[in-house]
Enzyme design. Structure first.
Site, mmCIF file in Angstrom:
data_model
loop_
_atom_site.group_PDB
_atom_site.id
_atom_site.type_symbol
_atom_site.label_atom_id
_atom_site.label_comp_id
_atom_site.label_asym_id
_atom_site.label_seq_id
_atom_site.Cartn_x
_atom_site.Cartn_y
_atom_site.Cartn_z
ATOM 1 N N ASN A 112 0.820 -1.203 0.000
ATOM 2 C CA ASN A 112 0.000 0.000 0.000
ATOM 3 C C ASN A 112 0.854 1.252 0.000
ATOM 4 O O ASN A 112 2.026 1.218 0.371
ATOM 5 C CB ASN A 112 -0.929 -0.004 1.221
ATOM 6 C CG ASN A 112 -1.970 -1.105 1.135
ATOM 7 O OD1 ASN A 112 -2.491 -1.388 0.070
ATOM 8 N ND2 ASN A 112 -2.261 -1.738 2.256
ATOM 9 N N CYS A 113 0.238 2.342 -0.405
ATOM 10 C CA CYS A 113 0.872 3.651 -0.470
ATOM 11 C C CYS A 113 1.552 3.949 0.870
ATOM 12 O O CYS A 113 0.956 3.675 1.922
ATOM 13 C CB CYS A 113 -0.196 4.700 -0.781
ATOM 14 S SG CYS A 113 0.441 6.350 -1.031
ATOM 15 N N PRO A 114 2.760 4.444 0.875
ATOM 16 C CA PRO A 114 3.558 4.925 -0.253
ATOM 17 C C PRO A 114 4.573 3.914 -0.776
ATOM 18 O O PRO A 114 5.416 4.257 -1.590
ATOM 19 C CB PRO A 114 4.283 6.133 0.352
ATOM 20 C CG PRO A 114 4.599 5.675 1.752
ATOM 21 C CD PRO A 114 3.377 4.849 2.160
ATOM 22 N N ASP A 159 -2.281 -1.303 -5.509
ATOM 23 C CA ASP A 159 -2.807 -0.166 -4.753
ATOM 24 C C ASP A 159 -3.501 0.805 -5.713
ATOM 25 O O ASP A 159 -2.901 1.244 -6.695
ATOM 26 C CB ASP A 159 -1.663 0.547 -4.033
ATOM 27 C CG ASP A 159 -2.137 1.680 -3.125
ATOM 28 O OD1 ASP A 159 -3.053 2.421 -3.526
ATOM 29 O OD2 ASP A 159 -1.591 1.817 -2.027
ATOM 30 N N ASP A 172 0.305 8.205 -8.208
ATOM 31 C CA ASP A 172 1.629 8.341 -7.603
ATOM 32 C C ASP A 172 2.748 8.100 -8.607
ATOM 33 O O ASP A 172 3.754 8.818 -8.608
ATOM 34 C CB ASP A 172 1.768 7.366 -6.429
ATOM 35 C CG ASP A 172 0.830 7.692 -5.274
ATOM 36 O OD1 ASP A 172 0.301 8.815 -5.235
ATOM 37 O OD2 ASP A 172 0.628 6.809 -4.419
#
Length: 74
Positions: free
Chosen positions: A11-13, A38, A44
């Site tokens: 998951n982010c980041p 994600d 991103d």
């Protein structure tokens, strides 16, 4: 040479951070294929490419997996 980064399930980041790190090892002019799940990753990755001068050659999604082809600027 083929460079592939599998960040599915992260998951982010983490996907974008791992992509940025992996691009350091990709020779100029070559392409890194990134596979991620994600839902924030498309935004991103686009931002990373714009900020870093990488070329986002393609971005696609199939069955919840996003695939990006990023070229290290020559």
């Amino acid at each position: 040479m083929s460079h592939v980064l599998d960040v599915k399930g992260l998951n982010c980041p983490l996907p974008v951070l791992r992509t940025k790190k992996a691009m350091k090892a990709v020779p100029k002019g070559e392409v890194l294929t990134v596979e991620a799940t994600d839902p924030n990753t498309p935004r991103d990755i686009a931002a990373l490419c714009e900020a870093s001068g990488f070329a986002l050659l393609s971005s696609s999604e199939q069955d919840g997996v996003f695939v990006f082809k990023i070229q290290h600027a020559a």
